[in-house]
Design a protein around this motif. Sequence first.
Motif, PDB file in Angstrom:
ATOM      1  N   ARG A  13       0.907  -1.102  -0.224  1.00  0.00           N
ATOM      2  CA  ARG A  13      -0.084   0.068  -0.081  1.00  0.00           C
ATOM      3  C   ARG A  13       1.105   0.986   0.448  1.00  0.00           C
ATOM      4  O   ARG A  13       0.934   2.088  -0.863  1.00  0.00           O
ATOM      5  CB  ARG A  13      -0.908   0.188   1.250  1.00  0.00           C
ATOM      6  N   GLU A  14       1.705   1.224   1.040  1.00  0.00           N
ATOM      7  CA  GLU A  14       3.018   2.556   1.518  1.00  0.00           C
ATOM      8  C   GLU A  14       3.659   2.392  -0.118  1.00  0.00           C
ATOM      9  O   GLU A  14       3.761   4.324  -0.749  1.00  0.00           O
ATOM     10  CB  GLU A  14       3.617   2.679   2.130  1.00  0.00           C
ATOM     11  N   VAL A  15       4.067   1.705  -0.523  1.00  0.00           N
ATOM     12  CA  VAL A  15       4.776   1.766  -1.607  1.00  0.00           C
ATOM     13  C   VAL A  15       4.380   2.419  -3.236  1.00  0.00           C
ATOM     14  O   VAL A  15       4.612   3.546  -3.531  1.00  0.00           O
ATOM     15  CB  VAL A  15       5.718   0.600  -2.237  1.00  0.00           C
ATOM     16  N   ALA A  16       2.787   1.741  -3.345  1.00  0.00           N
ATOM     17  CA  ALA A  16       2.256   2.063  -4.482  1.00  0.00           C
ATOM     18  C   ALA A  16       1.505   3.450  -4.219  1.00  0.00           C
ATOM     19  O   ALA A  16       1.258   4.307  -5.095  1.00  0.00           O
ATOM     20  CB  ALA A  16       0.559   0.523  -4.262  1.00  0.00           C
ATOM     21  N   MET A  17       1.322   4.006  -3.271  1.00  0.00           N
ATOM     22  CA  MET A  17       0.654   5.357  -2.849  1.00  0.00           C
ATOM     23  C   MET A  17       1.762   6.156  -3.575  1.00  0.00           C
ATOM     24  O   MET A  17       1.402   7.345  -4.085  1.00  0.00           O
ATOM     25  CB  MET A  17       0.487   5.292  -1.287  1.00  0.00           C
ATOM     26  N   GLU A  18       3.187   6.222  -2.891  1.00  0.00           N
ATOM     27  CA  GLU A  18       4.583   6.473  -2.815  1.00  0.00           C
ATOM     28  C   GLU A  18       4.310   7.290  -4.827  1.00  0.00           C
ATOM     29  O   GLU A  18       4.850   8.073  -5.010  1.00  0.00           O
ATOM     30  CB  GLU A  18       5.320   6.078  -2.246  1.00  0.00           C
ATOM     31  N   LEU A  19       4.397   5.637  -5.375  1.00  0.00           N
ATOM     32  CA  LEU A  19       4.818   5.539  -6.493  1.00  0.00           C
ATOM     33  C   LEU A  19       3.689   6.644  -7.406  1.00  0.00           C
ATOM     34  O   LEU A  19       3.903   7.273  -8.355  1.00  0.00           O
ATOM     35  CB  LEU A  19       4.109   4.378  -7.359  1.00  0.00           C
ATOM     36  N   LYS A  69       1.611   8.870  -5.733  1.00  0.00           N
ATOM     37  CA  LYS A  69       1.967  10.717  -5.840  1.00  0.00           C
ATOM     38  C   LYS A  69       3.573  10.751  -6.700  1.00  0.00           C
ATOM     39  O   LYS A  69       3.635  12.584  -7.505  1.00  0.00           O
ATOM     40  CB  LYS A  69       2.770  11.476  -4.293  1.00  0.00           C
ATOM     41  N   LEU A  70       4.883   9.849  -7.220  1.00  0.00           N
ATOM     42  CA  LEU A  70       5.217  10.727  -7.918  1.00  0.00           C
ATOM     43  C   LEU A  70       4.750  10.939  -9.959  1.00  0.00           C
ATOM     44  O   LEU A  70       5.100  10.249 -10.974  1.00  0.00           O
ATOM     45  CB  LEU A  70       6.531   9.246  -7.887  1.00  0.00           C
ATOM     46  N   GLY A  71       3.729  10.011  -9.503  1.00  0.00           N
ATOM     47  CA  GLY A  71       3.168  10.686 -11.348  1.00  0.00           C
ATOM     48  C   GLY A  71       2.548   9.088 -11.784  1.00  0.00           C
ATOM     49  O   GLY A  71       2.362   8.792 -12.789  1.00  0.00           O
ATOM     50  N   ASP A  78      -6.035   9.326  -7.359  1.00  0.00           N
ATOM     51  CA  ASP A  78      -6.664   8.874  -8.479  1.00  0.00           C
ATOM     52  C   ASP A  78      -5.957   8.024  -9.006  1.00  0.00           C
ATOM     53  O   ASP A  78      -6.556   7.494 -10.192  1.00  0.00           O
ATOM     54  CB  ASP A  78      -6.987  10.853  -9.392  1.00  0.00           C
ATOM     55  N   ASN A  79      -4.822   8.766  -9.544  1.00  0.00           N
ATOM     56  CA  ASN A  79      -4.248   7.334 -10.668  1.00  0.00           C
ATOM     57  C   ASN A  79      -3.185   5.752  -9.872  1.00  0.00           C
ATOM     58  O   ASN A  79      -2.715   5.177 -10.146  1.00  0.00           O
ATOM     59  CB  ASN A  79      -2.828   7.921 -11.070  1.00  0.00           C
ATOM     60  N   LEU A  80      -4.325   5.399  -8.639  1.00  0.00           N
ATOM     61  CA  LEU A  80      -4.518   4.895  -8.352  1.00  0.00           C
ATOM     62  C   LEU A  80      -5.452   3.353  -8.093  1.00  0.00           C
ATOM     63  O   LEU A  80      -6.340   4.329  -6.727  1.00  0.00           O
ATOM     64  CB  LEU A  80      -4.165   4.527  -6.829  1.00  0.00           C
ATOM     65  N   ASN A  81      -5.519   2.431  -8.677  1.00  0.00           N
ATOM     66  CA  ASN A  81      -6.718   1.279  -8.767  1.00  0.00           C
ATOM     67  C   ASN A  81      -6.169   0.209  -8.299  1.00  0.00           C
ATOM     68  O   ASN A  81      -5.197  -0.275  -7.894  1.00  0.00           O
ATOM     69  CB  ASN A  81      -6.652   1.317 -10.410  1.00  0.00           C
ATOM     70  N   ILE A  82      -7.319   0.074  -7.368  1.00  0.00           N
ATOM     71  CA  ILE A  82      -7.396  -1.715  -6.465  1.00  0.00           C
ATOM     72  C   ILE A  82      -8.192  -2.637  -7.294  1.00  0.00           C
ATOM     73  O   ILE A  82      -9.148  -2.124  -7.511  1.00  0.00           O
ATOM     74  CB  ILE A  82      -8.372  -1.013  -4.920  1.00  0.00           C
ATOM     75  N   THR A 101      11.749   4.560  -0.762  1.00  0.00           N
ATOM     76  CA  THR A 101      11.591   3.334  -1.169  1.00  0.00           C
ATOM     77  C   THR A 101      10.740   3.332  -2.471  1.00  0.00           C
ATOM     78  O   THR A 101      10.987   2.714  -3.502  1.00  0.00           O
ATOM     79  CB  THR A 101      10.521   2.229  -0.143  1.00  0.00           C
ATOM     80  N   ALA A 102      10.215   3.931  -2.610  1.00  0.00           N
ATOM     81  CA  ALA A 102       9.111   3.970  -3.829  1.00  0.00           C
ATOM     82  C   ALA A 102      10.640   4.985  -5.130  1.00  0.00           C
ATOM     83  O   ALA A 102      10.337   4.371  -5.931  1.00  0.00           O
ATOM     84  CB  ALA A 102       7.670   5.189  -4.055  1.00  0.00           C
ATOM     85  N   LYS A 103      10.828   5.722  -4.371  1.00  0.00           N
ATOM     86  CA  LYS A 103      11.965   6.167  -5.444  1.00  0.00           C
ATOM     87  C   LYS A 103      12.817   5.361  -5.825  1.00  0.00           C
ATOM     88  O   LYS A 103      12.697   5.446  -6.706  1.00  0.00           O
ATOM     89  CB  LYS A 103      12.077   7.901  -4.937  1.00  0.00           C
TER      90      LYS A 103
END
Length: 489
Positions: free
Chosen positions: A33-39, A41-43, A72-76, A439-441
């Motif tokens: 969840r956290e890596v997905a959210m941060e990614l 945020k990076l567009g 908005d750009n994260l789908n489950i 981590t996401a970067k």
Amino acid sequence: MRIAFLNPQGNFDKNSSYLTEHPDFGGQLIYVREVAMELSKLGVNVDIFTRKIDDNDWPEFKYDFDNYDGYDNLNIIRIPFGGEKFLRKELLWPFLKDFAQGIKSYYEKNNIKPDFITTHYGDGGIAGAIFEKMSKIPFSFTAHSLGAQKLDKLGVNIDNFEDFDNEYNFSIRINAERIAMNRSAFNIVSTNLERFEQYAHQLYNGAIDINDDSKFKVIPPGVNINIFSNISKEIDNKFWIEIEKNLIRDIKDTNKQYIVLSSRVDEKKNHIGAVKAYSQSKELQEIANLVIFVRGIKNGFEDIDKLSEKERKILLEIKEIIEKNNLIGKVSIFDVPGQEELASAYRYFVRKKSIFVLPAFYEPFGLAPIEAAAVGMAIVATKNGGPTEAFDNGNYGVLIDPFDTNNIIDGMIEGLKNFDKYSKLGKERVLKNYTWEITAKRYLENIEKYLKNPIKKDKYLEIPEYFFDSSKKIDNIILIEYLKNKNAR
Ligand code: F6P
């Protein structure tokens, strides 16, 4: 850029409703969840694929789609496979080809395509390998926990193997992990130790070369710095009163510094080592009191009947040391129930220039000291395992030998006397290296680098037929050989 996360087990929903309520709904879900959210945020466009479950116990998981507010750009996306009801992760193996097929159909229907897939745990890994075979889209593998180590920890041997295999499906899991680590573009590990020790297990021989740098990316997970921060929060008003009530109840001189033990009460964590060290050093007792957080009991001197037998045994031993060494009035044991309370307690004890001590015999990664450091506690942690890497060989916190009482004493004194230095350095270290954003970067950097220059091997292991047709037998020769040799040793 579109990146998919394959996590067939557990589930995800808007409010993370059931996190930690089932063994399959734990740390791995937070990580994804956290890596997905941060990614996102990076567009990056992010798709988390998981299982659709129509089960009254978990009604949130029955819809095809979900999302997190503000992303908005994260789908489950929930793919139906393996029937409707919840299945624990050990029972998902025969159905993972349907998961992979479902993902393929989803993308075809929507006329989009991911650039890269990240896969999680052996089940996500094998699903990723099947998906890659169908789509040619490369994947990374993050194991989270490897079956070989679990098998060893559980004491599996050739005589009890069948029973354990019936329960945990090790034969299939080890095969799946071998394929995932072998066919992945690269494997993501939290520490070098994971690469050089865990992946070096004999059960992965022939599937992975631990000396092949192109196959490993060391990307540590992050801490939630919104929770673990030194900035006061509303909860502090209430929780600090609670802490002070406990301290006034148990401690004679509450103005001293504190030594804080906050890990789960488990033999491996070696609370006894720290309490013994405290009991043997007058100097330590002069400078600091000792505080032990124990989940679920208000007063560690009275309520221990509520604990499990294993925890009770440890607490009884601690009580014995306290009584024998006249430590009453210097030690307090109380409940810190959740993550927000834990962070609040760290904020309280930072103001008392306290040290966080983790004298575990071995700590694979060690998220707890990193969380404590993020708030500003000075860290004194075991040199065995992850903390050596996290605190850069002792440059950002004190490392101790958990088997050497004198060394534990010296380490605690060093941490207490140099609180300001280690508090500052530890916090800097965490904020620079251990946030989910970092981590996401690192995921993104490595994915972009790979896509620009994909490294292909000459040969890959074939995916066993079982994973396409579960009526076929899975080959467990490697596993049986390993167990036979283990028995002979
Ligand atoms: O989220 C649950 C988790 O932390 C996952 O990493 C993994 O599914 C599990 O716990 C541990 O796995 P196992 O005990 O099967 O090795």
